[in-house]
Design an enzyme around this catalytic site. Sequence first.
Site, PDB file in Angstrom:
ATOM      1  N   ASP A 180       7.023  -8.050  11.530  1.00 65.90           N
ATOM      2  CA  ASP A 180       7.214  -6.893  12.411  1.00 65.90           C
ATOM      3  C   ASP A 180       8.452  -7.047  13.292  1.00 65.90           C
ATOM      4  O   ASP A 180       9.243  -6.121  13.451  1.00 65.90           O
ATOM      5  CB  ASP A 180       5.984  -6.706  13.317  1.00 65.90           C
ATOM      6  N   SER A 214       3.616  -1.187  14.184  1.00 62.45           N
ATOM      7  CA  SER A 214       4.213  -2.254  15.000  1.00 62.45           C
ATOM      8  C   SER A 214       4.814  -1.798  16.306  1.00 62.45           C
ATOM      9  O   SER A 214       5.943  -2.170  16.651  1.00 62.45           O
ATOM     10  CB  SER A 214       5.270  -3.011  14.192  1.00 62.45           C
ATOM     11  N   GLY A 262      -1.680   1.230  17.526  1.00 65.65           N
ATOM     12  CA  GLY A 262      -2.801   0.868  16.649  1.00 65.65           C
ATOM     13  C   GLY A 262      -2.724   1.533  15.280  1.00 65.65           C
ATOM     14  O   GLY A 262      -3.718   1.619  14.568  1.00 65.65           O
ATOM     15  N   ASP A 310       3.850 -12.675   4.867  1.00 67.22           N
ATOM     16  CA  ASP A 310       4.832 -13.291   5.794  1.00 67.22           C
ATOM     17  C   ASP A 310       4.382 -14.663   6.290  1.00 67.22           C
ATOM     18  O   ASP A 310       5.142 -15.626   6.224  1.00 67.22           O
ATOM     19  CB  ASP A 310       5.226 -12.337   6.949  1.00 67.22           C
ATOM     20  N   GLU A 332       3.381 -13.353  20.500  1.00 66.80           N
ATOM     21  CA  GLU A 332       2.074 -13.057  19.887  1.00 66.80           C
ATOM     22  C   GLU A 332       1.307 -14.346  19.609  1.00 66.80           C
ATOM     23  O   GLU A 332       0.126 -14.460  19.935  1.00 66.80           O
ATOM     24  CB  GLU A 332       2.262 -12.258  18.592  1.00 66.80           C
TER      25      GLU A 332
HETATM   26  C1  GLA Z   1       0.665  -7.369  10.931  1.00 68.98           C
HETATM   27  C2  GLA Z   1       1.316  -8.692  11.365  1.00 68.98           C
HETATM   28  C3  GLA Z   1       2.444  -9.098  10.420  1.00 68.98           C
HETATM   29  C4  GLA Z   1       1.984  -9.069   8.960  1.00 68.98           C
HETATM   30  C5  GLA Z   1       1.263  -7.749   8.648  1.00 68.98           C
HETATM   31  C6  GLA Z   1       0.659  -7.747   7.280  1.00 68.98           C
HETATM   32  O1  GLA Z   1       1.581  -6.319  11.061  1.00 68.98           O
HETATM   33  O2  GLA Z   1       1.831  -8.580  12.686  1.00 68.98           O
HETATM   34  O3  GLA Z   1       2.938 -10.363  10.769  1.00 68.98           O
HETATM   35  O4  GLA Z   1       1.189 -10.174   8.661  1.00 68.98           O
HETATM   36  O5  GLA Z   1       0.236  -7.468   9.582  1.00 68.98           O
HETATM   37  O6  GLA Z   1       1.651  -7.788   6.314  1.00 68.98           O
END
Ligand code: GLA
Length: 390
Positions: free
Chosen positions: A177, A131, A127, A42, A165
Site C-alpha cells: 500500500d 488504502s 475501510g 507482499d 503499521e
Molecule cells: C492490505 C495490506 C497489504 C497487502 C494487502 C493484500 O492492503 O496492507 O500489505 O498485504 O492487504 O494484498
Amino acid sequence: MSNQTSNLLPKIAAIFQQSFERQPQLYVKAPGRINLIGEHTDYNMGFVLPAAIDKHILFGFAANNTEEVCRLRALDMNGSYECSLKDIQKTEHSWVNYLLGVVQQFQKRSIEVKGFDCVFAGNIPIGSGLSSSAALECGFARGLCELGGVTLEKWEIARIGNQTENQFLGIQSGILDQFSSTFGAKDKVMLMDCRSQTFEYVPLELGNCCLVLINCNVKHEHTTSGYNDRPSECKQAVELLQKDYPNIENLRDVTPSMLEKSASNLPQTLLNRCQFILAENERVHQFCEHLKAGEILPLGELLYQSHHGLQHLYEVSCDELDLLVDFTRNIPEVLGARMMGGGFGGCTLNLMKKENSHAIAKQILKQYTAKTGIEGEAYFIDIEEGVSVV
Ligand code: GLA
C-alpha cells in the site's frame, strides 16, 4: 491540480484559518491504490501489480514555532487532537495513531520533528480496501519532511508508513500500500518485486475496457485479526518447509514441485495458503505479459482465478464480496472480477467493457442490494501519480 484536489483545498484552508489563525504553508496530496493482481503476496516477498488512483487525502501543514506542540484536525472525522511530540503515546483515536506512529518513525531515525499544525481531508472511502491508511501515513510523512527541510527517498517514506503499521499499530502488513501511494504514476501500473524492492512501470492500456470498483460497504469485525493471521500462517508454513528445504526464507522461494513433495508435512490449511501464494505470484507475471501484449481477454480469467483462490484457499473473502463477483459471471460485458486488498470487506475490482459500464455497475449494485439489503457503491477510477506537494 485535479478537480477533486481543488474541491478539498479551500475547505482545508478555511478550517486551518479558523483553527490556527493563519494559512497552511504547504499542501501535500496522497492517493489511495488499487492492485490489479498479486494479493497477500507482499509479505511473502512475492510480486504485486498496483497503481495509485484519483482518490486521495489532502493535507495542509504549517510550522507553529514551538518545539513540541502538534495540533491535528481530521475534517472527515470531525476530530481534533493536540499532544506533545516529546511524548508519543497510542491514543483511542485510530486516525491519530497513524499520524503519531509516523512521528515516532521519524524520531527512531533521529530526524527531529518540531511543532506543527496539520489539517487534512480526503475522498478515499475508509475501510474499502483502497488504502486510505497508507495515504494517511505517506502523505503525512512527506509533509513532515518538507516542514523540516529533510529529503527522504521515496522508499524511505514508504517504509516509514509500513513500519508505522507494523510497529505502532500492530498490523503485520507488507509494503504494497505504501509503495503504491508513494510511487504511483499517471496511467501506469507497477510490477514490483517485494523482495528486491525493484519495480517497473507498465502502461495500463485496456483497449475498449475499463476498471470499475464496487464497494460492498461491509467491513467485517475480524478485519485486523484475520489479516494478521495470514502472515503468521505463512511463517509457520515456511518453518515446516524448512525441514525439507533449509535454504528457503519465504514462500517466494518455494516452487510448485517443492510444495508437492512436502505437502504431507503441512496441515491442509497451511497447504492451501501456500498453494494460493505460489499460484498468485505466477498470475502476476502472466497478467503482466498479457497486458504488455495488449491481450485483454485473458486478464479477466486471471482475475476470476485469483478470486477463487482468495475465497477458497486463502479464505480472506466474505459472502458480500463473493456475491458481487458471482453476479458478474452472467454479464458478458464483464471480463473478470475479484476481491481486492486485504479482504473481509471492501471493494471488488471489475474489468469490463467501457460501453455501458455505468449501467452494468448499476445492475450489479441493484442485484446486490436486492440480495443483501446493503447499498453498495461503484467507483470509476483513473490512475494517478503518487504522493506529491501540491
Ligand atoms: C492490505 C495490506 C497489504 C497487502 C494487502 C493484500 O492492503 O496492507 O500489505 O498485504 O492487504 O494484498
